[in-house]
Design a protein around this motif. Sequence first.
Motif, mmCIF file in Angstrom:
data_model
loop_
_atom_site.group_PDB
_atom_site.id
_atom_site.type_symbol
_atom_site.label_atom_id
_atom_site.label_comp_id
_atom_site.label_asym_id
_atom_site.label_seq_id
_atom_site.Cartn_x
_atom_site.Cartn_y
_atom_site.Cartn_z
ATOM 1 N N SER A 121 8.779 -9.389 -9.833
ATOM 2 C CA SER A 121 8.424 -10.331 -8.771
ATOM 3 C C SER A 121 8.969 -9.816 -7.447
ATOM 4 O O SER A 121 10.147 -9.480 -7.337
ATOM 5 C CB SER A 121 9.004 -11.720 -9.066
ATOM 6 O OG SER A 121 8.758 -12.609 -7.994
ATOM 7 N N ILE A 122 8.098 -9.748 -6.453
ATOM 8 C CA ILE A 122 8.526 -9.383 -5.108
ATOM 9 C C ILE A 122 7.735 -10.227 -4.114
ATOM 10 O O ILE A 122 6.523 -10.370 -4.231
ATOM 11 C CB ILE A 122 8.346 -7.874 -4.827
ATOM 12 C CG1 ILE A 122 8.852 -7.537 -3.421
ATOM 13 C CG2 ILE A 122 6.906 -7.428 -5.032
ATOM 14 C CD1 ILE A 122 8.955 -6.040 -3.160
ATOM 15 N N GLU A 123 8.446 -10.845 -3.168
ATOM 16 C CA GLU A 123 7.815 -11.638 -2.122
ATOM 17 C C GLU A 123 7.687 -10.795 -0.858
ATOM 18 O O GLU A 123 8.584 -10.017 -0.523
ATOM 19 C CB GLU A 123 8.628 -12.892 -1.832
ATOM 20 C CG GLU A 123 8.666 -13.880 -2.991
ATOM 21 C CD GLU A 123 9.529 -15.085 -2.669
ATOM 22 O OE1 GLU A 123 9.184 -15.828 -1.717
ATOM 23 O OE2 GLU A 123 10.552 -15.269 -3.350
ATOM 24 N N ILE A 124 6.567 -10.955 -0.162
ATOM 25 C CA ILE A 124 6.296 -10.192 1.058
ATOM 26 C C ILE A 124 5.894 -11.163 2.160
ATOM 27 O O ILE A 124 4.991 -11.980 1.978
ATOM 28 C CB ILE A 124 5.180 -9.154 0.841
ATOM 29 C CG1 ILE A 124 5.499 -8.256 -0.372
ATOM 30 C CG2 ILE A 124 4.991 -8.295 2.099
ATOM 31 C CD1 ILE A 124 4.359 -7.340 -0.777
ATOM 32 N N ASP A 125 6.570 -11.063 3.280
ATOM 33 C CA ASP A 125 6.271 -11.910 4.434
ATOM 34 C C ASP A 125 5.264 -11.204 5.341
ATOM 35 O O ASP A 125 4.206 -11.747 5.647
ATOM 36 C CB ASP A 125 7.573 -12.212 5.177
ATOM 37 C CG ASP A 125 7.386 -13.224 6.303
ATOM 38 O OD1 ASP A 125 6.254 -13.716 6.492
ATOM 39 O OD2 ASP A 125 8.370 -13.525 7.008
ATOM 40 N N TRP A 126 5.595 -9.973 5.760
ATOM 41 C CA TRP A 126 4.706 -9.224 6.640
ATOM 42 C C TRP A 126 4.973 -7.728 6.533
ATOM 43 O O TRP A 126 6.003 -7.292 6.015
ATOM 44 C CB TRP A 126 4.829 -9.670 8.094
ATOM 45 C CG TRP A 126 6.236 -9.796 8.647
ATOM 46 C CD1 TRP A 126 6.904 -10.957 8.911
ATOM 47 C CD2 TRP A 126 7.149 -8.729 9.016
ATOM 48 N NE1 TRP A 126 8.162 -10.686 9.416
ATOM 49 C CE2 TRP A 126 8.331 -9.329 9.505
ATOM 50 C CE3 TRP A 126 7.071 -7.339 8.999
ATOM 51 C CZ2 TRP A 126 9.423 -8.589 9.952
ATOM 52 C CZ3 TRP A 126 8.164 -6.587 9.439
ATOM 53 C CH2 TRP A 126 9.309 -7.219 9.912
ATOM 54 N N ILE A 127 4.015 -6.958 7.041
ATOM 55 C CA ILE A 127 4.132 -5.505 7.143
ATOM 56 C C ILE A 127 3.715 -5.119 8.561
ATOM 57 O O ILE A 127 2.662 -5.542 9.041
ATOM 58 C CB ILE A 127 3.253 -4.781 6.109
ATOM 59 C CG1 ILE A 127 3.645 -5.206 4.684
ATOM 60 C CG2 ILE A 127 3.381 -3.260 6.262
ATOM 61 C CD1 ILE A 127 2.751 -4.610 3.598
ATOM 62 N N LYS A 128 4.553 -4.323 9.230
ATOM 63 C CA LYS A 128 4.286 -3.936 10.617
ATOM 64 C C LYS A 128 4.616 -2.461 10.833
ATOM 65 O O LYS A 128 5.411 -1.872 10.096
ATOM 66 C CB LYS A 128 5.156 -4.757 11.583
ATOM 67 C CG LYS A 128 4.980 -6.259 11.505
ATOM 68 C CD LYS A 128 5.955 -6.971 12.447
ATOM 69 C CE LYS A 128 5.806 -8.488 12.356
ATOM 70 N NZ LYS A 128 6.759 -9.181 13.263
ATOM 71 N N ALA A 129 4.013 -1.882 11.865
ATOM 72 C CA ALA A 129 4.498 -0.613 12.412
ATOM 73 C C ALA A 129 5.474 -0.982 13.524
ATOM 74 O O ALA A 129 5.181 -1.865 14.341
ATOM 75 C CB ALA A 129 3.352 0.218 12.955
#
Length: 208
Positions: free
Chosen positions: A180-188
């Motif tokens: 299980s892994i939670e992800i909020d956002w991905i950005k450069a």
Amino acid sequence: MEGLQGWKKELPLMALNTKQDLNQWAIGCDKDIGGFSEASLELTPQGKGRFFGNISLELPANREIVQSGYAAIRSKEREATMWGTPCWDTSLYRYLALRVRGDNRKYFVNIQTDTYFQTDLFQHRLFLRTPGQWETVMIPFRDFVFTSNGMIMPDQVEMFREKIKTVGVSLTDREEGPFSIEIDWIKAMNSEDTEGDNDRTPSSSEID
């Protein structure tokens, strides 16, 4: 110092905060080819994306399949236009940053650029310093490794950072059991001291 195009701290790539956000992701695991692993993507009550499931190393009866035990998500390619498939230009940023809360499993971050082969990926371990707690992981784009079909290529090529098509996360430790892994956002992103691959020198107004 302002660069030729102006210094920018971040470029949002993907968020996982609404059901509409989650519809922009594709999910895969060895169950797709007859295996027994399971993977899902859901929205938590706190409005974060949760990639979870169960890894099985059991092999299906199909003898052509000699390895199982994988699961991954990736952002879907954006719809093509008459000018081609829209891509992100991350050349003005030094890091790929992810806001995540993971477990003790091992994960990869995957980047797909505008290359001829769909199996070409740039990959890097997603090192989690505080499993079970939220953290922001920043990975220099230059540290990603060029792979194809999961194998590190002997001839490494530089990432075409002007044309990134998809980003994703995959499970790398082939051990049975839940993940299980939670992800909020991905950005450069840049730090305050970086402008892409260049170090940033403060202007006189910033020093004052």
